[in-house]
Design a protein around this motif. Structure first.
Motif, PDB file in Angstrom:
ATOM      1  N   GLY A   1      45.841  38.631  32.455  1.00 48.94           N
ATOM      2  CA  GLY A   1      45.712  39.559  31.337  1.00 48.94           C
ATOM      3  C   GLY A   1      46.766  39.264  30.292  1.00 48.94           C
TER       4      GLY A   1
ATOM      5  N   ARG B   1      42.224  48.487  28.107  1.00 49.09           N
ATOM      6  CA  ARG B   1      41.653  47.997  29.357  1.00 49.09           C
ATOM      7  C   ARG B   1      42.806  47.438  30.176  1.00 49.09           C
ATOM      8  NH1 ARG B   1      38.939  43.377  28.295  1.00 49.09           N
ATOM      9  NH2 ARG B   1      38.161  43.370  30.425  1.00 49.09           N
TER      10      ARG B   1
ATOM     11  N   GLN C   1      42.352  42.490  28.553  1.00 49.74           N
ATOM     12  CA  GLN C   1      42.879  43.215  29.703  1.00 49.74           C
ATOM     13  C   GLN C   1      44.402  43.200  29.642  1.00 49.74           C
ATOM     14  OE1 GLN C   1      41.186  43.386  33.926  1.00 49.74           O
ATOM     15  NE2 GLN C   1      42.610  41.685  34.064  1.00 49.74           N
TER      16      GLN C   1
END
Length: 296
Positions: free
Chosen positions: A241, A220, A194
């Motif tokens: 992330g 993502r 992410q």
């Protein structure tokens, strides 16, 4: 009274024609895609014909667009020329170079520009450097309006009819909470993670997305957006992330990061100088760009 043609809509149309994409045009111009599409639609309604054909394969100009868009380009060039000439007239004799800088630019490049202009006598005449930091859209608009002579930006946005010179590059690195030692991370590995992004203003988000799309990868992304490079690091360290940033933007020497690699090579971001070849000081600006490109 008949509604006048919007100059902003003309600029939207020209940017779509140059990029071949409504989404790319919106990113390059610094507006939302709905706002740009609405502006183009209003102009098409005003002119009475469609300028573009939209399909899953992309955007193409209609026969009407092929006829009209060159006229739009000439009109905008003339309009920008008036503003630039007026701006240059007001600043005549100041012996300044007005330089715009994206926040993403390595400070060493800015220092190199200052040295080249003020200390090395690299230019034919004496000059002083006046700096302005702004987002990509503001820099592009100020250059077109003659409010800036020269801009330093990441090489991520099309700017036709202007002079471009790549002056430097630097490695991209990945910051994340997972300890990976010093082992580089591959781009395809990053596609499984992410990503934390920033608003698409300084060029970093455009670079990251273009990098993924050039390899056929889908990023993502974390639902939120960081407002600074430091916040990117802080949120990455919290485990929200991973963040991709230029190495020069790391907060400090103790920041943990991993080099980003693709196909056996370091991923780099390139920085370029951009200026108007018709500027009265274009010769000085070309010398400045050459001198900056020569600096280590």
């Amino acid at each position: 009274m008949t509604e006048r043609v919007s100059v902003e809509s003309l600029r939207y149309v020209l940017t779509v024609a140059e990029t071949g994409s409504f989404s790319a045009a919106a990113r390059a111009y610094g507006v939302t895609q709905p706002a740009l599409s609405n502006g183009v639609a209003k102009l098409e309604e005003r002119l009475g014909e469609r300028l573009f054909e939209r399909s899953p394969r992309g955007v193409t100009q209609t026969a009407f667009g092929v006829h009209i868009i060159p006229l739009i380009e000439r009109a905008l060039t003339a309009l920008d020329g008036i503003e630039a000439a007026a701006s240059r007239w007001k600043s005549a004799g100041d012996e300044v170079i007005r330089m715009g800088v994206s926040p993403l630019i390595d400070p060493k490049l800015v220092a190199g520009a200052y040295t080249a202009v003020c200390c090395l006598s690299a230019l034919p005449g004496p000059r002083h450097l006046v700096l302005r930091e702004a987002n990509m859209a503001e820099l592009q608009q100020a250059l077109g309006a003659g409010e800036l002579d020269f801009i330093l930006i990441p090489s991520v946005a099309p700017m036709p009819r202007l002079e471009h010179r790549i002056i430097a590059s630097e490695p991209m690195v990945v910051v994340e909470s997972v300890v990976g030692g010093e082992r580089p991370i591959m781009l395809d590995e990053l596609a499984d993670k992410q990503l934390i992004l920033m608003p698409d203003t300084c060029g970093l988000t455009a670079f990251t997305r273009d990098l993924f799309r050039s390899r056929g990868l889908t990023e993502r992304t974390y639902a939120g957006e960081a407002v600074s490079y430091r916040v990117l690091e802080e949120w990455s360290n919290l485990g929200l992330g991973s963040a991709v940033i230029p190495r020069s933007k790391l907060a400090g020497p103790n920041t943990r990061y991993r080099p980003l690699m693709d196909d056996g090579m370091e991923v780099e971001i390139f920085y370029e100088a951009v200026w108007d070849p018709h500027s009265p000081i274009a010769a000085d600006l070309e010398v400045l760009a050459d001198r900056m490109a020569e600096q280590p």
